[in-house]
Design an enzyme around this catalytic site. Structure first.
Site, PDB file in Angstrom:
ATOM      1  N   GLN A   1       0.182  -8.762  16.967  1.00  0.00           N
ATOM      2  CA  GLN A   1      -0.347  -7.401  17.029  1.00  0.00           C
ATOM      3  C   GLN A   1       0.491  -6.386  16.264  1.00  0.00           C
ATOM      4  O   GLN A   1      -0.020  -5.346  15.867  1.00  0.00           O
ATOM      5  CB  GLN A   1      -0.485  -6.974  18.497  1.00  0.00           C
ATOM      6  CG  GLN A   1      -1.524  -7.822  19.227  1.00  0.00           C
ATOM      7  CD  GLN A   1      -1.707  -7.396  20.676  1.00  0.00           C
ATOM      8  OE1 GLN A   1      -1.001  -7.878  21.556  1.00  0.00           O
ATOM      9  NE2 GLN A   1      -2.641  -6.509  20.917  1.00  0.00           N
TER      10      GLN A   1
ATOM     11  N   HIS B   1       1.824 -15.881  22.999  1.00  0.00           N
ATOM     12  CA  HIS B   1       0.959 -14.716  23.220  1.00  0.00           C
ATOM     13  C   HIS B   1      -0.269 -14.852  22.313  1.00  0.00           C
ATOM     14  O   HIS B   1      -0.333 -14.282  21.230  1.00  0.00           O
ATOM     15  CB  HIS B   1       1.722 -13.422  22.939  1.00  0.00           C
ATOM     16  CG  HIS B   1       1.070 -12.188  23.510  1.00  0.00           C
ATOM     17  ND1 HIS B   1       1.752 -11.219  24.194  1.00  0.00           N
ATOM     18  CD2 HIS B   1      -0.221 -11.777  23.505  1.00  0.00           C
ATOM     19  CE1 HIS B   1       0.931 -10.261  24.575  1.00  0.00           C
ATOM     20  NE2 HIS B   1      -0.290 -10.575  24.154  1.00  0.00           N
TER      21      HIS B   1
ATOM     22  N   ASN C   1       1.783 -15.638  27.982  1.00  0.00           N
ATOM     23  CA  ASN C   1       1.127 -14.378  28.280  1.00  0.00           C
ATOM     24  C   ASN C   1      -0.353 -14.631  28.560  1.00  0.00           C
ATOM     25  O   ASN C   1      -1.064 -15.173  27.711  1.00  0.00           O
ATOM     26  CB  ASN C   1       1.231 -13.414  27.095  1.00  0.00           C
ATOM     27  CG  ASN C   1       0.436 -12.139  27.367  1.00  0.00           C
ATOM     28  OD1 ASN C   1       0.857 -11.313  28.176  1.00  0.00           O
ATOM     29  ND2 ASN C   1      -0.734 -11.988  26.746  1.00  0.00           N
ATOM     30  N   GLU C   2      -0.797 -14.245  29.731  1.00  0.00           N
ATOM     31  CA  GLU C   2      -2.211 -14.278  30.114  1.00  0.00           C
ATOM     32  C   GLU C   2      -2.933 -15.551  29.677  1.00  0.00           C
ATOM     33  O   GLU C   2      -3.863 -15.492  28.859  1.00  0.00           O
ATOM     34  CB  GLU C   2      -2.946 -13.057  29.548  1.00  0.00           C
ATOM     35  CG  GLU C   2      -2.413 -11.744  30.049  1.00  0.00           C
ATOM     36  CD  GLU C   2      -3.309 -10.567  29.702  1.00  0.00           C
ATOM     37  OE1 GLU C   2      -4.363 -10.776  29.083  1.00  0.00           O
ATOM     38  OE2 GLU C   2      -2.959  -9.439  30.075  1.00  0.00           O
TER      39      GLU C   2
HETATM   40  C1  BGC Z   1      -2.733  -8.520  26.263  1.00  0.00           C
HETATM   41  C2  BGC Z   1      -2.413  -7.651  25.084  1.00  0.00           C
HETATM   42  C3  BGC Z   1      -3.544  -6.669  24.854  1.00  0.00           C
HETATM   43  C4  BGC Z   1      -3.675  -5.787  26.068  1.00  0.00           C
HETATM   44  C5  BGC Z   1      -4.741  -4.717  25.958  1.00  0.00           C
HETATM   45  C6  BGC Z   1      -3.384  -7.809  27.399  1.00  0.00           C
HETATM   46  O1  BGC Z   1      -4.486  -8.536  27.787  1.00  0.00           O
HETATM   47  O2  BGC Z   1      -1.603  -9.244  26.674  1.00  0.00           O
HETATM   48  O3  BGC Z   1      -2.169  -8.464  23.982  1.00  0.00           O
HETATM   49  O4  BGC Z   1      -3.360  -5.913  23.706  1.00  0.00           O
HETATM   50  O5  BGC Z   1      -3.955  -6.570  27.195  1.00  0.00           O
HETATM   51  O6  BGC Z   1      -6.009  -5.241  25.884  1.00  0.00           O
END
Ligand code: BGC
Length: 418
Positions: free
Chosen positions: A24, A114, A158-159
């Protein structure tokens, strides 16, 4: 946490940070996003050029008064093939970044995955292929050996829920597949196994000065039906909750797997409510007018639901009894007073939960700067810093919310109206 004069204090040593992800912000990256064209017609080839400007971005963090930074280390930069040695030039850049953070008094939290993989992992089926697990663990072993004296806070994934959902169910992220529930489950299962193995490596390797901490960042979204008596919307909400919250938490933290984490990272944005099967949020394409008509408060992505933060923190405290970091919270909007209110409300909910006994150790604002928001490109403005993407020099500037957040970080407290 003494509360006086309408000031809510946080405990000494609380981490106040910002967060970013390599794809990002860095630019000049070779992964599955390099050739991806977002909905706004843009790509991440340059992004914020943080790859070159990280010293300047660390100066911005110092100006903000933050004492922590959650950032990603990009696997595709460091290994060109399975089990290959780490690329020393790229490693040196991350080491320099860590040294500069240390010099600025900013504690790093390193994220190892990520939403992106090296091209050779994607070519072999990404996380649907179990062979990705040993490849990832090998990468982690080499990386930990190289930077363990500079990092003690590790965030493996991450997520995983968002990644597996948007890549294999909704078709938004590469490889843009739809409704492949089997693949979704396989990805989660493989990532959970990789997390357990990587965590063992991280904890065994130790740290020169401080015991390592390791966890994932779980996105928690509340899924509700708009009308309580609509059986179909209730069933949809339950299905989403079951798949993205319960199934994923069980995979990473259920039973013996709880021992693979020393903390829980919580990414919290808000809620999705369903009305006639439709997710009433801007991120799913529902027109803002329809959302306003039903009276929901949304940023440019999802419905805001600050009281939900207290609920999920309480649930995690009771269920897992592990320390928690809020690894992400933020709002995307051009309306700065709205973002300020959102931050205040969520920090009040956080403080209340901590007063009830939840052991939260830090809060990372998403995001340090406006950046490439995946399939949405540059249209969602989450930054404390604005980036002028029209100017090739990509200048950064402080937004009003940056001043508010900065005061909170410096005071280690928030003010509430009497
Ligand atoms: C993610 C980010 C994303 C943010 C806003 C999260 O789900 O880890 O990468 O930019 O939310 O949508």
């Amino acid at each position: 946490m003494i509360n006086s004069d309408n000031v809510l204090k946080f405990p000494p040593g609380f981490l106040w940070g910002t967060a970013t992800a390599p794809t990002q912000v860095e630019g000049h990256i070779e992964n599955e996003w390099t050739s991806f064209v977002a909905q706004d017609g843009n790509n991440c080839k340059i992004a914020c050029d943080n790859y070159h400007r990280y010293p300047e971005d660390i100066d911005w963090m110092s100006r903000l008064g933050t004492n922590a930074y959650r950032f990603g280390i990009e696997w595709s930069r460091l290994q060109s093939a399975p089990f290959a040695p780490l690329n020393q030039n790229e490693l040196a850049r991350y080491v320099d970044l860590l040294d500069r953070l240390r010099a600025a008094g900013i504690t790093p939290m390193a994220v190892l995955h990520h939403f992106s993989n090296p091209p050779w992992i994607n070519a072999a089926g990404g996380w649907t292929n179990p062979a990705t697990i040993p490849a990832f663990v090998d990468y982690v072993r080499k990386l930990v050996a190289a930077i363990k004296d500079r990092v003690y806070l590790w965030n493996t994934f991450n997520e995983p829920d968002t990644y597996a959902c948007v890549a294999y169910l909704l078709g938004g992220f590469p490889p843009q597949q739809r409704w492949k529930l089997g693949q979704f489950r396989r990805v989660i299962d493989h990532m959970a196994r990789a997390h357990a193995q990587a965590s063992r490596v991280i904890r065994r390797e130790g740290h020169a000065g401080r015991k390592p901490e390791v966890g994932i960042a779980k996105n928690w979204t509340f899924f509700h039906a708009y009308k309580r008596f609509s059986p179909w919307d209730r069933a949809t909400a339950f299905g989403c909750h079951y798949t993205f919250n319960k199934f994923v938490l069980d995979a990473f933290l259920g039973g013996w797997r709880r021992r693979a984490s020393t903390y829980i990272g919580l990414n919290y944005y808000g809620r999705v409510r369903f009305h006639h099967f439709r997710a009433m949020i801007p991120a799913s394409g529902t027109p803002v007018k329809d959302i306003k008509d039903v009276g929901f408060v949304c940023d440019d992505m999802v419905e805001r639901y600050p009281e939900g933060l207290g609920k999920i923190l309480g649930y995690l405290r009771r269920k897992f009894r592990l320390p928690i970091y809020i690894t992400e919270h933020g709002a995307a909007s051009d309306d700065e007073p709205f973002r300020e209110l959102d931050l205040q409300q969520n920090l009040q909910a956080l403080h209340r939960s901590m007063s009830e006994g939840t052991d939260v150790r830090g809060f990372f604002y998403w995001s340090l700067m406006d950046n490439f928001e995946w399939q949405f490109g540059y249209t969602k403005k989450f930054g404390l810093l604005a980036v002028d993407f029209q100017d090739p020099k990509l200048p950064r500037s402080l937004k009003p919310l940056a001043g508010v957040y900065s005061q909170i970080c410096r005071d280690n407290s928030i003010r509430v109206s009497p």
